[in-house]
Design an enzyme around this catalytic site. Structure first.
Site, PDB file in Angstrom:
ATOM      1  N   LEU A  61       0.843  -1.200   0.000  1.00 37.92           N
ATOM      2  CA  LEU A  61       0.000   0.000   0.000  1.00 37.92           C
ATOM      3  C   LEU A  61       0.871   1.240   0.000  1.00 37.92           C
ATOM      4  CD1 LEU A  61      -2.610  -1.053   2.736  1.00 37.92           C
ATOM      5  CD2 LEU A  61      -2.845  -1.180   0.253  1.00 37.92           C
ATOM      6  N   SER A  75     -12.431  -6.901   3.995  1.00 35.44           N
ATOM      7  CA  SER A  75     -12.606  -8.351   4.186  1.00 35.44           C
ATOM      8  C   SER A  75     -14.019  -8.725   3.767  1.00 35.44           C
ATOM      9  CB  SER A  75     -12.433  -8.757   5.661  1.00 35.44           C
ATOM     10  OG  SER A  75     -12.819 -10.119   5.825  1.00 35.44           O
ATOM     11  N   LYS A 105       2.497   2.059  10.441  1.00 36.67           N
ATOM     12  CA  LYS A 105       3.827   2.192  11.068  1.00 36.67           C
ATOM     13  C   LYS A 105       4.651   3.231  10.317  1.00 36.67           C
ATOM     14  CE  LYS A 105       7.892  -0.781  11.769  1.00 36.67           C
ATOM     15  NZ  LYS A 105       8.494  -1.064  10.456  1.00 36.67           N
ATOM     16  N   TYR A 145     -12.734 -17.259   7.886  1.00 34.17           N
ATOM     17  CA  TYR A 145     -13.023 -15.905   8.377  1.00 34.17           C
ATOM     18  C   TYR A 145     -12.569 -15.764   9.832  1.00 34.17           C
ATOM     19  CZ  TYR A 145     -15.988 -11.754   9.359  1.00 34.17           C
ATOM     20  OH  TYR A 145     -16.474 -10.511   9.707  1.00 34.17           O
TER      21      TYR A 145
HETATM   22  P1  NAD Z   1     -18.564  -5.651   2.963  1.00 34.53           P
HETATM   23  O1  NAD Z   1     -18.329  -6.924   2.234  1.00 34.53           O
HETATM   24  O2  NAD Z   1     -19.724  -4.815   2.547  1.00 34.53           O
HETATM   25  O3  NAD Z   1     -17.268  -4.739   2.903  1.00 34.53           O
HETATM   26  C1  NAD Z   1     -15.972  -5.237   2.805  1.00 34.53           C
HETATM   27  C2  NAD Z   1     -15.205  -4.403   1.799  1.00 34.53           C
HETATM   28  O4  NAD Z   1     -13.850  -4.875   1.728  1.00 34.53           O
HETATM   29  C3  NAD Z   1     -15.783  -4.505   0.380  1.00 34.53           C
HETATM   30  O5  NAD Z   1     -15.907  -3.226  -0.189  1.00 34.53           O
HETATM   31  C4  NAD Z   1     -14.730  -5.350  -0.366  1.00 34.53           C
HETATM   32  O6  NAD Z   1     -14.705  -5.082  -1.744  1.00 34.53           O
HETATM   33  C5  NAD Z   1     -13.462  -4.956   0.369  1.00 34.53           C
HETATM   34  N1  NAD Z   1     -12.381  -5.955   0.264  1.00 34.53           N
HETATM   35  C6  NAD Z   1     -12.433  -7.275   0.576  1.00 34.53           C
HETATM   36  N2  NAD Z   1     -11.246  -7.864   0.333  1.00 34.53           N
HETATM   37  C7  NAD Z   1     -10.418  -6.889  -0.144  1.00 34.53           C
HETATM   38  C8  NAD Z   1      -9.065  -6.867  -0.562  1.00 34.53           C
HETATM   39  N3  NAD Z   1      -8.296  -7.967  -0.570  1.00 34.53           N
HETATM   40  N4  NAD Z   1      -8.530  -5.686  -0.993  1.00 34.53           N
HETATM   41  C9  NAD Z   1      -9.293  -4.557  -0.999  1.00 34.53           C
HETATM   42  N5  NAD Z   1     -10.582  -4.513  -0.601  1.00 34.53           N
HETATM   43  C10 NAD Z   1     -11.135  -5.676  -0.182  1.00 34.53           C
HETATM   44  O7  NAD Z   1     -18.676  -6.030   4.507  1.00 34.53           O
HETATM   45  P2  NAD Z   1     -19.029  -5.137   5.784  1.00 34.53           P
HETATM   46  O8  NAD Z   1     -20.202  -5.711   6.438  1.00 34.53           O
HETATM   47  O9  NAD Z   1     -19.032  -3.701   5.426  1.00 34.53           O
HETATM   48  O10 NAD Z   1     -17.785  -5.454   6.709  1.00 34.53           O
HETATM   49  C11 NAD Z   1     -16.699  -4.556   6.810  1.00 34.53           C
HETATM   50  C12 NAD Z   1     -15.726  -5.021   7.878  1.00 34.53           C
HETATM   51  O11 NAD Z   1     -16.385  -5.115   9.139  1.00 34.53           O
HETATM   52  C13 NAD Z   1     -15.131  -6.409   7.589  1.00 34.53           C
HETATM   53  O12 NAD Z   1     -13.778  -6.412   7.950  1.00 34.53           O
HETATM   54  C14 NAD Z   1     -15.930  -7.317   8.491  1.00 34.53           C
HETATM   55  O13 NAD Z   1     -15.186  -8.450   8.867  1.00 34.53           O
HETATM   56  C15 NAD Z   1     -16.230  -6.410   9.670  1.00 34.53           C
HETATM   57  N6  NAD Z   1     -17.434  -6.867  10.364  1.00 34.53           N
HETATM   58  C16 NAD Z   1     -18.679  -6.568   9.876  1.00 34.53           C
HETATM   59  C17 NAD Z   1     -19.801  -7.052  10.551  1.00 34.53           C
HETATM   60  C18 NAD Z   1     -21.200  -6.754  10.093  1.00 34.53           C
HETATM   61  O14 NAD Z   1     -22.148  -7.217  10.724  1.00 34.53           O
HETATM   62  N7  NAD Z   1     -21.412  -5.979   9.046  1.00 34.53           N
HETATM   63  C19 NAD Z   1     -19.652  -7.832  11.693  1.00 34.53           C
HETATM   64  C20 NAD Z   1     -18.369  -8.134  12.127  1.00 34.53           C
HETATM   65  C21 NAD Z   1     -17.259  -7.630  11.474  1.00 34.53           C
END
Ligand code: NAD
Ligand code: UDP
Length: 317
Positions: A61, A75, A105, A145
């Site tokens: 990055l 993710s 960092k 996950y």
């Molecule tokens: P989401 O799938 O809508 O968003 C995830 C985003 O990450 C997407 O835009 C995707 O394109 C991007 N992404 C994935 N892998 C990538 C990569 N290798 N490089 C660049 N971009 C990448 O999901 P969300 O619900 O918005 O979740 C967002 C974060 O919050 C995640 O890390 C998830 O684990 C965490 N989270 C969400 C929930 C929930 O209930 N929504 C609960 C627990 C944790």
């Protein structure tokens, strides 16, 4: 302030981006759109304070200039997505978190990891407190996950301890709201889409398993409070670098959720029962004592109000 948000084109990330932009910050989003959508950040494209970089964050990055905070949300997050994308999920949780920490960092920036209640697995302690180590099947289908996020927490603590990076970890419990994808397979979007279409609501198992649902704006408020909490606060011997649960502690069975969605949509849909997925957690409810004490935060939007907003969104979507 200049924020880097990985996964900023996703459901939660894009709501966070909206708040940061509305406050007048500069925002740089890294997203490879694997589960996100450009339309989630479309309103900011071309804005002088906004930058969108379509990139896989498991690769190096690079950002010019100063960065105040790196917020790592990239993710796949819904069970359907991470079961379809097992290797990408493991890579973004491990290699992607490593790259995002490296950027923090390099820039001497605060780092915040979006972790999850899934680190508790199918919990044997109820409600879940941050000091519970969890009950995760390391080789089951959900492990791609759960274990990726557990590794992400471990490397985040290591970067704090070894390199002195100013890190934060949030464990997000089931969050819902506008901009969920209709096909992402999570229970709230599934039930609403099914109810609005007059199709049967697909309850997995008997529907006796529980979840606790947090509306997305409440979550974003908690994230910002933790990001900006730079005091010396220590709760039960744990400072701000230790994980903080963020979620709504009001618990429902999945059957109750289905009934509520049918009631609020006025749908004539019936409920059908389908097999329960492997390792589906039987119960989940956050203990948010730590967030309350550390951040003076608690969710304000109840299920009825949040479902109402989400139903209105899916009616237009
Ligand atoms: P989401 O799938 O809508 O968003 C995830 C985003 O990450 C997407 O835009 C995707 O394109 C991007 N992404 C994935 N892998 C990538 C990569 N290798 N490089 C660049 N971009 C990448 O999901 P969300 O619900 O918005 O979740 C967002 C974060 O919050 C995640 O890390 C998830 O684990 C965490 N989270 C969400 C929930 C929930 O209930 N929504 C609960 C627990 C944790
Ligand atoms: N679920 C369900 N019907 C659906 C989708 C999910 O009964 O159409 C159940 C699922 O088995 C789980 C709960 O709802 O017990 C929450 O599932 P979700 O995929 O939203 O997230 P999880 O909490 O499992 O990560």
């Amino acid at each position: 302030m200049r924020y880097v948000v990985t996964g900023g084109a996703g459901f939660v990330g894009s709501h966070l981006v909206d708040r940061l932009m509305a406050e007048g910050n500069e925002v740089c989003v890294f997203d490879n759109l694997v589960t996100g959508r450009v339309r989630n950040v479309e309103r900011h494209l071309g804005h002088p304070r906004f930058q969108f970089i379509e990139q896989d964050v498991t690769e190096y990055l690079s950002v010019d200039g100063e960065v105040s905070a790196v917020v790592h949300f990239a993710s796949p997050a819904s069970p359907i997505d991470y079961l379809n994308l097992p290797i990408q999920t493991l890579k973004v949780g491990s290699l992607g978190t490593h790259k995002a920490l490296g950027l923090a960092k390099e820039k001497n920036a605060v780092f915040l990891l979006a972790s999850t209640s899934e680190v508790y697995g199918d919990p044997l302690i109820h409600p879940q407190k941050e000091d519970y180590w969890g009950n995760v099947n390391p080789i089951g289908p959900r492990s791609v996950y759960d274990e990726a996020k557990r590794f992400a927490e471990a490397i985040t603590m290591a970067y704090h301890r070894k390199h002195g990076v100013d890190t934060r970890i949030i464990r997000i419990f089931n969050t819902y709201g506008t901009r969920m994808r209709r096909e992402d397979g999570r229970v709230v979007s599934n039930f609403i889409v099914q109810a609005l279409a007059g199709k049967p609501l697909t309850v997995y198992g008997e529907g006796r398993q529980t979840r606790s649902f947090c509306y997305v704006s409440d979550l974003v408020e908690g994230i910002l409070r933790l990001l900006r909490q730079n005091g010396d606060a220590v709760i039960d011997g744990k400072d701000i670098h230790y994980p903080v649960n963020l979620g709504n502690p009001t618990e429902f069975t999945i059957a109750e959720l289905a009934m509520e969605v049918i009631r609020l949509t006025g749908s004539t849909s019936e409920i059908i029962n389908l097999p329960l997925p492997e390792d589906d957690p039987k119960c989940r409810k956050p203990d948010i004592t730590r967030a309350q004490a550390l951040l003076n935060w608690q969710p304000g939007i109840g299920l009825k109000e949040g479902l109402g907003k989400t139903i209105d969104y899916f009616k237009q979507d």
